[in-house]
Design an enzyme around this catalytic site. Structure first.
Site, PDB file in Angstrom:
ATOM      1  N   GLY A  84      -4.319 -12.501  -6.444  1.00  0.00           N
ATOM      2  CA  GLY A  84      -3.426 -13.804  -7.275  1.00  0.00           C
ATOM      3  C   GLY A  84      -3.813 -15.163  -5.512  1.00  0.00           C
ATOM      4  N   SER A  85      -4.873 -14.827  -5.368  1.00  0.00           N
ATOM      5  CA  SER A  85      -5.137 -15.892  -4.500  1.00  0.00           C
ATOM      6  C   SER A  85      -5.596 -17.548  -5.085  1.00  0.00           C
ATOM      7  CB  SER A  85      -6.353 -15.323  -3.154  1.00  0.00           C
ATOM      8  OG  SER A  85      -7.451 -14.931  -4.041  1.00  0.00           O
ATOM      9  N   LEU A 126      -6.050  -8.060 -13.759  1.00  0.00           N
ATOM     10  CA  LEU A 126      -5.758  -6.073 -13.390  1.00  0.00           C
ATOM     11  C   LEU A 126      -4.095  -5.658 -13.963  1.00  0.00           C
ATOM     12  CD1 LEU A 126      -4.838  -7.643  -9.428  1.00  0.00           C
ATOM     13  CD2 LEU A 126      -6.772  -5.964 -10.069  1.00  0.00           C
ATOM     14  N   ASN A 133      -0.901  -9.601  -3.522  1.00  0.00           N
ATOM     15  CA  ASN A 133      -0.120 -10.922  -4.297  1.00  0.00           C
ATOM     16  C   ASN A 133       0.667 -10.775  -5.107  1.00  0.00           C
ATOM     17  OD1 ASN A 133       0.743 -13.182  -3.012  1.00  0.00           O
ATOM     18  ND2 ASN A 133      -0.465 -13.518  -4.480  1.00  0.00           N
ATOM     19  N   SER A 190       9.440  -9.629  -2.918  1.00  0.00           N
ATOM     20  CA  SER A 190      10.280 -10.805  -2.852  1.00  0.00           C
ATOM     21  C   SER A 190      12.054 -10.091  -2.069  1.00  0.00           C
ATOM     22  CB  SER A 190      10.391 -10.773  -3.742  1.00  0.00           C
ATOM     23  OG  SER A 190      11.467 -11.758  -4.388  1.00  0.00           O
ATOM     24  N   TYR A 198      11.576  -7.736 -13.286  1.00  0.00           N
ATOM     25  CA  TYR A 198      11.403  -8.246 -11.636  1.00  0.00           C
ATOM     26  C   TYR A 198      11.515  -7.652 -10.650  1.00  0.00           C
ATOM     27  CZ  TYR A 198       9.477 -11.826  -8.933  1.00  0.00           C
ATOM     28  OH  TYR A 198       8.917 -12.965  -8.069  1.00  0.00           O
ATOM     29  N   THR A 202      13.143  -4.684 -10.597  1.00  0.00           N
ATOM     30  CA  THR A 202      12.827  -3.726 -10.719  1.00  0.00           C
ATOM     31  C   THR A 202      11.898  -3.620  -9.535  1.00  0.00           C
ATOM     32  OG1 THR A 202      14.847  -3.406 -12.246  1.00  0.00           O
ATOM     33  CG2 THR A 202      13.025  -1.826 -11.683  1.00  0.00           C
ATOM     34  N   LYS A 238       9.836  -5.749  -8.293  1.00  0.00           N
ATOM     35  CA  LYS A 238       9.980  -6.293  -6.608  1.00  0.00           C
ATOM     36  C   LYS A 238      10.606  -4.949  -5.384  1.00  0.00           C
ATOM     37  CE  LYS A 238       7.674 -10.026  -6.711  1.00  0.00           C
ATOM     38  NZ  LYS A 238       6.509  -9.708  -6.704  1.00  0.00           N
TER      39      LYS A 238
END
Length: 249
Positions: free
Chosen positions: A15-16, A55, A81, A134, A147, A149, A151
């Protein structure tokens, strides 16, 4: 100082193509590492080493690792990431949106690290993993259950994998960004900036919303020899957002 150098090292950052991942990839390059970037776009704009891969596909993690190792056979750093936010209000959440969140944020991360560890162990090498979770992994947010959950799962994944991979000389750490100004957060932040951002800035001890570059230093540090005796830890990068209960009135 050599302890902070990544000369001779090779990294994959998922994710870069933008945001926090891009800043981490650039930080790793500044420290001396060779970097393979990843995203959904067909190719990197600057012609750098890059793998396009979804992914969420079943074989996505293994395919990405195979292609990254073909580019950098000595790959020994992995920064996970890639992730996103697909939430709707809780009572409107669907199984498809839930599964999409877990597929990208949790499943892909787990099996990518597994593929990374397998190739390290096969060649008798050690390495380092950094998982980007996060502050939502510690604190709940309205209309963000899936989200949050996912993280929270990444926080525990970091600690559990540190236990599993320590015997192989693979360190696993994480960073937990707070509110960072990225393309993902700008979608909801910009339309009501005066209301939301000012409220956050009262709570953030350093007084401003973070930038992607603010996350890069912590992630790069965790990959260097300077962090060689650190594993299973998560560094919170939030300007002090989660330190105090009530911000400025």
């Amino acid at each position: 100082m050599k302890a902070f150098s990544l000369n001779g090292r090779a990294a994959l950052v998922t994710g870069s193509s933008q945001g926090i991942g891009k800043a981490i990839a650039e930080g790793l390059k500044e420290a001396g590492a060779r970097v393979v970037s990843h995203g959904l776009q067909p190719a990197a704009a600057d012609g750098a080493a890059y793998v396009s891969c979804d992914l969420c596909e079943h074989e996505g993690p293994s395919s990405l690792m195979e292609k990254a190792c073909a580019m950098e056979p000595a790959l020994d750093i992995l920064v996970c990431n890639a992730g996103s936010f697909f939430d709707v209000p809780f009572l409107e959440m669907t199984p498809d949106l839930w599964e999409k969140t877990m597929q990208l944020n949790l499943r892909a991360t787990f099996f990518l690290i597994q593929a990374f560890a397998r190739q390290l162990i096969a060649r008798g090498a050690t390495g380092s993993v950094v998982i980007v979770s996060s502050t939502n992994g510690f604190q709940g947010e309205a209309d963000s259950v899936a989200y949050d959950t996912s993280k929270g799962g990444l926080v525990m994944m970091t600690r559990s994998l540190a236990v599993s991979l320590a015997p192989h000389g693979i360190r696993v750490n994480g960073i937990a960004p707070g509110l960072i100004r990225t393309p993902l957060t700008s979608v909801w932040m910009e339309p009501r900036a005066a209301e939301v951002v000012k409220n956050y800035e009262k709570k953030i001890l350093l007084g401003h919303v973070g930038q992607p570059e603010d996350c890069a230093g912590a992630a790069v540090f965790l990959c260097t020899p300077a962090a060689g005796y650190i594993t299973g830890e998560i560094i919170v990068v939030d300007g002090g957002l989660t330190v105090q209960q009530v911000g400025k009135i």
